[in-house]
Scaffold this active site. Structure first.
Site, short mmCIF file in Angstrom:
data_model
loop_
_atom_site.label_atom_id
_atom_site.label_comp_id
_atom_site.label_asym_id
_atom_site.label_seq_id
_atom_site.Cartn_x
_atom_site.Cartn_y
_atom_site.Cartn_z
N ASN A 1 56.41 -23.88 -44.17
CA ASN A 1 56.69 -23.63 -42.75
C ASN A 1 57.47 -22.36 -42.44
O ASN A 1 57.76 -22.07 -41.29
CB ASN A 1 57.36 -24.83 -42.07
CG ASN A 1 56.35 -25.93 -41.82
OD1 ASN A 1 55.19 -25.64 -41.48
ND2 ASN A 1 56.74 -27.17 -41.98
N GLU B 1 44.99 -29.64 -46.04
CA GLU B 1 46.35 -30.18 -45.98
C GLU B 1 46.30 -31.61 -45.47
O GLU B 1 45.55 -31.91 -44.54
CB GLU B 1 47.22 -29.34 -45.02
CG GLU B 1 47.23 -27.84 -45.32
CD GLU B 1 47.99 -27.49 -46.58
OE1 GLU B 1 49.10 -28.00 -46.76
OE2 GLU B 1 47.44 -26.72 -47.40
N ASP C 1 44.37 -21.26 -48.34
CA ASP C 1 44.09 -21.55 -46.94
C ASP C 1 45.29 -22.18 -46.23
O ASP C 1 45.41 -22.11 -45.01
CB ASP C 1 42.87 -22.47 -46.84
CG ASP C 1 41.62 -21.80 -47.41
OD1 ASP C 1 41.30 -20.68 -46.97
OD2 ASP C 1 40.98 -22.38 -48.31
N ARG D 1 46.47 -27.57 -60.03
CA ARG D 1 46.49 -26.24 -59.43
C ARG D 1 46.69 -25.12 -60.45
O ARG D 1 46.33 -23.98 -60.21
CB ARG D 1 47.50 -26.14 -58.29
CG ARG D 1 48.91 -26.52 -58.68
CD ARG D 1 49.80 -26.64 -57.45
NE ARG D 1 49.76 -25.43 -56.64
CZ ARG D 1 49.48 -25.43 -55.35
NH1 ARG D 1 49.20 -26.53 -54.73
NH2 ARG D 1 49.48 -24.31 -54.69
P1 ADP Z 1 47.16 -23.05 -52.52
O1 ADP Z 1 45.72 -22.77 -52.27
O2 ADP Z 1 47.55 -22.61 -53.87
O3 ADP Z 1 47.49 -24.49 -52.22
P2 ADP Z 1 48.40 -22.46 -50.00
O4 ADP Z 1 48.33 -21.22 -49.20
O5 ADP Z 1 47.58 -23.60 -49.51
O6 ADP Z 1 48.01 -22.14 -51.51
O7 ADP Z 1 49.93 -22.84 -50.10
C1 ADP Z 1 50.39 -24.12 -50.34
C2 ADP Z 1 51.67 -24.40 -49.57
O8 ADP Z 1 52.75 -23.64 -50.04
C3 ADP Z 1 51.59 -24.10 -48.09
O9 ADP Z 1 51.67 -25.30 -47.38
C4 ADP Z 1 52.84 -23.25 -47.81
O10 ADP Z 1 53.52 -23.68 -46.67
C5 ADP Z 1 53.71 -23.50 -49.00
N1 ADP Z 1 54.63 -22.41 -49.31
C6 ADP Z 1 54.72 -21.15 -48.81
N2 ADP Z 1 55.68 -20.44 -49.41
C7 ADP Z 1 56.23 -21.25 -50.35
C8 ADP Z 1 57.29 -21.10 -51.31
N3 ADP Z 1 57.97 -19.96 -51.45
N4 ADP Z 1 57.56 -22.16 -52.09
C9 ADP Z 1 56.88 -23.31 -52.00
N5 ADP Z 1 55.88 -23.52 -51.09
C10 ADP Z 1 55.57 -22.51 -50.28
MG MG Z 2 46.44 -25.26 -50.20
#
Ligand code: ADP
Ligand code: MG
Length: 417
Positions: free
Chosen positions: A55, A396, A78, A182
């Site tokens: 967030n 999500e 995404d 992941r």
């Molecule tokens: P992925 O495809 O690897 O899941 P995403 O863009 O969907 O990548 O990111 C996953 C989540 O990580 C998002 O819900 C985002 O809010 C959260 N996020 C963003 N920055 C950080 C951070 N520094 N540490 C942990 N989570 C984070």
């Molecule tokens: Mg994701």
């Protein structure tokens, strides 16, 4: 770096939001190895913002002075773009805010929109770093297109906006279960699919939709491509012309080499924001004219699906569900259509596996699977009967329970090259 551009000589630069934790945790390395140099060579000034937590990006774009930014670009999966879009639509000035050109660079494990943009560009399928380089190139070209968004209503959470998918059943379960894989990157969905196949189950519920029967292409003034072409003129940039520099004799048509998007000449015709008589509460964002409140019966022109036993329900608005899953082969960026897929219960494990394997090339619709149904809709409602389960929006997890959705054609803008 530090170039002043545009009529008002405002610094006009791209905000590049990088999630260091996305995917295998390599987004920053990928930026350093590929993107930084590409953007510098293309003359695209940018400011790197490293997200610190969930967030963070959403709060940031909710408060940001958007006149300072030519584009907001996400380098993550995404999930981070989902935050940014919802942050923009939570603003009191959402109508202008959502016009800010957005961009995406695949840095996560779920890079479906990046794969879709690459697919729309007509290039042959690639993955991982090759996909990143392709998207980096498209980003440098800086041409902007409209993209559909879908508003999603849940029983007690606030309305949210989605740019990619709404899933229930098999696909939603894989979305969530595959989080623990992941570290393998985009292959997490393949692993997750195989694991889920072993414990295949039936999901019960009522599904209904409003068919997309007529051509909506002239509705609501959203096919305003002329305006876009004035400033984001389509051109066939070669890699060499990426190195173009602004010159008085031949002004470059790149988004980043022109004035900020808030420049008046770039204003796209506004959408009507009629007062809500329907399901939309008094919140920012467009009203949902096709939806009635979830607790009310369906409008009479909706179609109710006969079956109540499903293996999956998947609503897609872009072509790719993951880097290597071409789920909606005929989807385009702003067709104003939700591509609704469902698989009826009774399908064998082998047949379901065959469907997912065919999806890698987008040929699943041609397999004549009797259990798979594909239809184009403008709105849908799902009422799951089982008390527990998973629903995902853009990958999500959201509140489980009744859900309905309506497409808003071309509501936002995306840099697609
Ligand atoms: P992925 O495809 O690897 O899941 P995403 O863009 O969907 O990548 O990111 C996953 C989540 O990580 C998002 O819900 C985002 O809010 C959260 N996020 C963003 N920055 C950080 C951070 N520094 N540490 C942990 N989570 C984070
Ligand atoms: Mg994701």
């Amino acid at each position: 770096d530090g170039v002043l551009m545009g009529e008002l000589s405002r610094p006009c630069r791209m905000m590049l939001l990088v999630n260091p934790q996305s995917g295998k945790g390599q987004a920053l390395t990928l930026y350093n190895n590929h993107i930084q140099r590409m953007l510098n060579e293309a003359g695209v000034p940018h400011t790197l913002v490293i997200t610190e937590r969930q967030n963070h990006a959403r709060e940031l774009v909710k408060e940001a002075d958007l006149s300072q930014w030519s584009a907001l670009v996400i380098m993550s999966g995404d999930g981070l773009l989902h935050e940014v879009i919802n942050g923009l639509l939570e603003r009191p000035d959402w109508e202008d805010a959502i016009q800010t050109p957005l961009g995406i660079l695949p840095g996560g494990s779920g890079n479906a929109l990046a794969a879709s943009i690459h697919h729309y560009s007509g290039a042959s399928p690639v993955s991982s770093e090759e996909l990143l380089v392709s998207c980096g190139f498209l980003l440098c070209k800086g041409l902007v297109s409209h993209m559909d968004l879908v508003s999603v209503h849940l029983s007690s959470s606030p309305r949210l906006f989605s740019f990619l998918s709404l899933a229930w059943g098999f696909v939603a379960d894989v979305d969530v279960e595959s989080e623990k894989y992941r570290h393998v990157g985009a292959a997490r969905f393949t692993v997750g699919t195989l694991v889920r196949l072993a414990s295949l189950r039936v999901y019960k519920g009522k599904l209904a939709y409003l068919p997309a029967t007529k051509d909506y292409s002239n509705e609501r003034g959203l096919r305003n491509n002329k305006t876009l072409h004035c400033n984001y003129q389509a051109s066939s940039l070669s890699p060499a012309s990426l190195l173009c520099r602004q010159s008085r004799d031949s002004p470059c048509k790149n988004t980043f080499h022109n004035s900020c998007h808030s420049n008046n000449s770039l204003k796209v015709r506004r959408r009507e924001s009629t007062p809500s008589k329907s399901a939309t509460k008094a919140v920012p964002g467009p009203s949902d004219s096709l939806l009635l409140p979830l607790e009310q019966p369906l409008p009479s022109d909706w179609v109710v699906v006969q079956e109540e036993d499903f293996v999956l329900m998947l609503a897609m608005y872009q072509s790719h569900l993951a880097e290597d899953l071409l789920a909606a082969p005929d989807a385009t960026l702003d067709d104003g259509v939700i591509h609704l897929f469902y698989v009826r219960a009774g399908i064998s494990r082998t047949a379901l596996l065959r469907l997912f394997l065919a999806m890698e090339k987008g040929t699943h619709l041609a397999t004549n699977c009797q259990h798979l149904v594909h239809t184009k809709v403008r709105a849908l409602r799902l009422e799951p009967y089982s008390p527990k389960g998973i629903i995902t929006v853009d990958g999500e997890v959201v509140e489980y329970g009744p859900v309905q959705a309506e497409v808003h054609r071309g509501l936002t803008r995306l840099i697609t090259g």
